[in-house]
Design an enzyme around this catalytic site. Sequence first.
Site, PDB file in Angstrom:
ATOM      1  CB  SER A 119      -3.833   2.632  -1.248  1.00 19.88           C
ATOM      2  OG  SER A 119      -3.701   2.291  -0.083  1.00 19.88           O
ATOM      3  CG  ASP A 190      -9.068  -2.787  -0.319  1.00 19.42           C
ATOM      4  OD1 ASP A 190      -7.935  -3.377   0.599  1.00 19.42           O
ATOM      5  OD2 ASP A 190      -8.882  -2.064  -1.001  1.00 19.42           O
ATOM      6  CG  HIS A 223      -5.109  -2.399  -1.092  1.00 14.92           C
ATOM      7  ND1 HIS A 223      -6.102  -1.691  -0.959  1.00 14.92           N
ATOM      8  CD2 HIS A 223      -4.195  -2.029  -1.146  1.00 14.92           C
ATOM      9  CE1 HIS A 223      -5.536  -0.269  -0.799  1.00 14.92           C
ATOM     10  NE2 HIS A 223      -4.173  -0.613  -0.750  1.00 14.92           N
TER      11      HIS A 223
END
Length: 250
Positions: A119, A190, A223
Site C-alpha cells: 500500500s 481492492d 486490500h
Amino acid sequence: TGGKTARRAFDFGKTYVVRPKGKHQATVVWLHGLGDNGSSWSQLLEALPLPNIKWICPTAPTRPVTLFGGFPSTAWFDVEELSEDAPDDLEGLDAAATHVANLLSTEPADIKIGIGGFSMGSATALYSGTCFSVGKYANGNPFTANLSAVVGLSGWLPCAKTLGKQLEGADGAADRAASLPTLLCHGKADDVVSHKYGEKSSRVLTSLGFKDVTFKSYNSLGHYTIPQEMDEVCAWLSSKLGLDTSSSSK
C-alpha cells in the site's frame, strides 16, 4: 537550520530485522502500509521459504495525516488520498526513501539489495526505485543504494506525472531504469487503493523505459495479501536476486 527541523519532524519508529536462516545473499527492506508497523510484516516475512534473505522492516514516523483530518498515524509521507491523483508530499517521500537507503548503507558489497512494500509502503518502495533510476532524490541529494529489485503490493507510483522529465535529464538514468526488475501485484477487489492505480503505475513505468516490469492481478483480492501472492513474490525474488533455492523447502 532547515535540515535539523526536517530531521526532528521525521522520527522513525522501531526497526524489526529478520535474519537469514541460510547463507545471506540478499537484503530487502520491507515497508508497511498506513497505520501499521514493521512488526506485523516481519512475522509474515519470517515464515516465507526464502532462507537467504535478510529482511529489514522499519516503522514509519507517527505524523498528522491529511486523509484522516490531521489525526496522527504511522505514515511514510502525508496523503490526501491513497492514489497517484493526490498531490505528492516530496519532503516526506524523500525522508522515507533516505531512511530506507540509510538502513541499506551498511550491507556488505556482495549482497543484493531490494525494497518492497504494501500500500503506502509500496508507493514508497516504487518512489525509491525511481530515485535509484534518476540517481537522486527530489531534493537533489544523490541516491546511494544500488537496487536489484523493487516489489509493490496494492500500491501506486508517486510523482508519476513528472518522472519522465526527471529521467530525461539524468545521466545513466535510462540504463538504470531498463535494468531494474520491478514486480507489482494488485487485487481487483481492492476498495482502498483501486486496482486501476496499480495497473496504471505498471503502464507508466513501462512507457518510461523500465523494461523489466511484471504486473500481477488477483481477481477476488481486496486490500490485503494472500498466500498465492506471496508465493509469486518468493519465486520472483528468488529469480531476480539469483538466490540459492536448493536449501529451501521448494
